[in-house]
Write an enzyme that holds these catalytic residues in place. Structure first.
Site, mmCIF file in Angstrom:
data_model
loop_
_atom_site.group_PDB
_atom_site.id
_atom_site.type_symbol
_atom_site.label_atom_id
_atom_site.label_comp_id
_atom_site.label_asym_id
_atom_site.label_seq_id
_atom_site.Cartn_x
_atom_site.Cartn_y
_atom_site.Cartn_z
ATOM 1 N N ARG A 30 -19.613 0.378 19.722
ATOM 2 C CA ARG A 30 -19.274 -0.255 18.434
ATOM 3 C C ARG A 30 -18.231 -1.356 18.587
ATOM 4 N NH1 ARG A 30 -16.703 4.700 18.215
ATOM 5 N NH2 ARG A 30 -14.446 4.642 17.927
ATOM 6 N N SER A 31 -17.468 -1.330 19.688
ATOM 7 C CA SER A 31 -16.458 -2.366 19.929
ATOM 8 C C SER A 31 -16.945 -3.455 20.870
ATOM 9 C CB SER A 31 -15.185 -1.738 20.515
ATOM 10 O OG SER A 31 -14.593 -0.847 19.595
ATOM 11 N N CYS B 269 2.430 11.865 26.588
ATOM 12 C CA CYS B 269 3.488 10.922 26.226
ATOM 13 C C CYS B 269 4.836 11.601 25.980
ATOM 14 C CB CYS B 269 3.081 10.090 25.010
ATOM 15 S SG CYS B 269 2.422 11.029 23.622
ATOM 16 N N GLN C 65 7.955 13.661 17.405
ATOM 17 C CA GLN C 65 6.872 12.808 17.855
ATOM 18 C C GLN C 65 6.427 11.799 16.806
ATOM 19 O OE1 GLN C 65 5.191 16.628 20.304
ATOM 20 N NE2 GLN C 65 3.661 15.217 19.485
ATOM 21 N N HIS D 59 8.799 8.351 20.620
ATOM 22 C CA HIS D 59 9.084 9.785 20.671
ATOM 23 C C HIS D 59 10.560 10.006 20.988
ATOM 24 C CE1 HIS D 59 4.993 10.703 20.220
ATOM 25 N NE2 HIS D 59 4.654 11.011 21.460
#
Length: 357
Positions: free
Chosen positions: A45-46, A138, A165, A263
């Site tokens: 789709r991209s 992350c 977060q 974060h």
């Protein structure tokens, strides 16, 4: 006039149109050019979108086997995709001889896949039996450079952390959900009565377990045995792997907060010997990937708003425990899209590229 491409290894970025992918393309334009061809890959789709990479307009191609044509030994494919996508396509890449750098959770617990944060265990990148190197979650990435430096000096014995977060850890859906919720509560007197924020936000809380605007949500991930979340257990397991401490006691509480990017964590680390807070500050000041901001009297300490858009982990509020001379407490912030994902993956990729220089 466009500068000629480097003769270095080719790099493919799978997931180039996502939130982390967008940051990674910026980072590629800010760091030394070690790459030859740079190929951008995303979902069908991209496909067809045109993105700028180092000042060059590059068309995004669809994720198919043909997308990796021409890739082989010495080339690198970087996955910024959900775990199921990485698990499906990484073996396709390694079968061609190229190295995979994966930022998802697909391979983080695989003993044949090194889990790497270059400031802490860069040496591990060279031992990759499956041809794959993983980057951590992350949250882990935000604190591990500081912890690694302190561990090297004092020997980490016990760890307790709480994370705060940012919404963008859930991708664009997370950022958009928070902004939508903030628009619904802005200028109101909500937050003073039970249920008023929930009624204003409605049933659609996006990727979060409860409304995030004017609120904090003590949950991230899926439910696991004992009431722990999958995210909390992942931070525990990743910290152990990266530091090489397989039996390290680790307690984690993950909390979502109404911050778009960045974060933050409170950290209580207990070591094998007594810790001097002044010496700990000196260690943190010298640690790669860490910046110390620690002058509470002057109102100087890290906040996620200041960390957003920057590369290092920002550490402050460093203090010795009042009840244990072997414990140190501190606060750390880092941009979850940069050091938490895109920058770490780029650094790993550069280490691997250096092997073939």
């Amino acid at each position: 006039m466009t500068a000629p491409r480097s003769s270095g290894p080719a790099l493919a970025v799978v997931g180039a149109t996502g939130a982390v992918g967008s940051v990674l393309l910026q980072i590629l334009s800010q760091r030394a050019d070690v790459w030859g061809d740079i190929r951008l890959i995303a979902s069908p789709r991209s496909a067809g979108r045109v993105l700028a990479v180092r000042g060059e307009e590059t068309e995004v191609i669809a994720l198919t086997e043909d997308a990796f044509d021409g890739f082989g030994k010495g080339d690198i494919v970087l996955f910024l995709t959900p775990a199921e996508v990485s698990a499906r396509w990484a073996p396709v890449v390694t079968a061609r001889g190229a190295v995979v750098v994966d930022q998802s959770a697909a391979f983080r617990e695989d003993p044949e896949v090194p889990l790497v944060v270059p400031e802490v265990n860069a040496h591990a990148v060279r031992i990759r039996p499956r041809g794959i190197v993983a980057g951590p979650d992350c949250v882990t990435a935000a604190m591990i450079a500081a912890l690694g430096a302190l561990h090297a000096e004092y020997g980490l014995a016990d760890l307790a952390v709480s994370s705060y977060q940012a919404a963008s850890a859930a991708g664009r859906a997370g950022s958009e959900a928070l902004r939508r919720q903030l628009s619904l509560v802005a200028g109101s007197s909500l937050g003073e009565q039970t249920g008023d924020v929930r009624r204003a936000v409605g049933e659609d809380t996006g990727p979060f377990a409860a409304p995030l605007a004017l609120n904090v949500v003590p949950w991230s991930g899926e439910l696991r045995e004992g009431g722990w979340s999958s995210h909390e257990l992942a931070v525990r397991a990743e910290t152990r792997r990266i530091l090489g401490l397989e039996s390290l006691p680790v307690a984690v509480t993950c909390v979502q907060v109404p911050v778009v990017t960045g974060h933050s964590l409170t950290v209580r680390a207990r070591f094998e010997r007594e810790v001097d807070a002044g010496h700990a500050r000196e260690i943190l000041e010298a640690a790669p990937g860490v910046v110390l901001v620690d002058d509470p009297e002057a109102g100087e300490f890290p906040t996620p708003a200041d960390a957003a858009g920057t590369d290092p982990a920002w550490v402050g509020r460093v203090r010795g425990s009042l009840d244990d001379s072997r414990s140190l407490e501190f606060f750390v912030c880092a941009d979850n899209l940069r050091k938490g994902a895109a920058l770490n993956a780029t650094q790993i990729s550069e280490l691997i590229a250096g092997e073939f220089a």
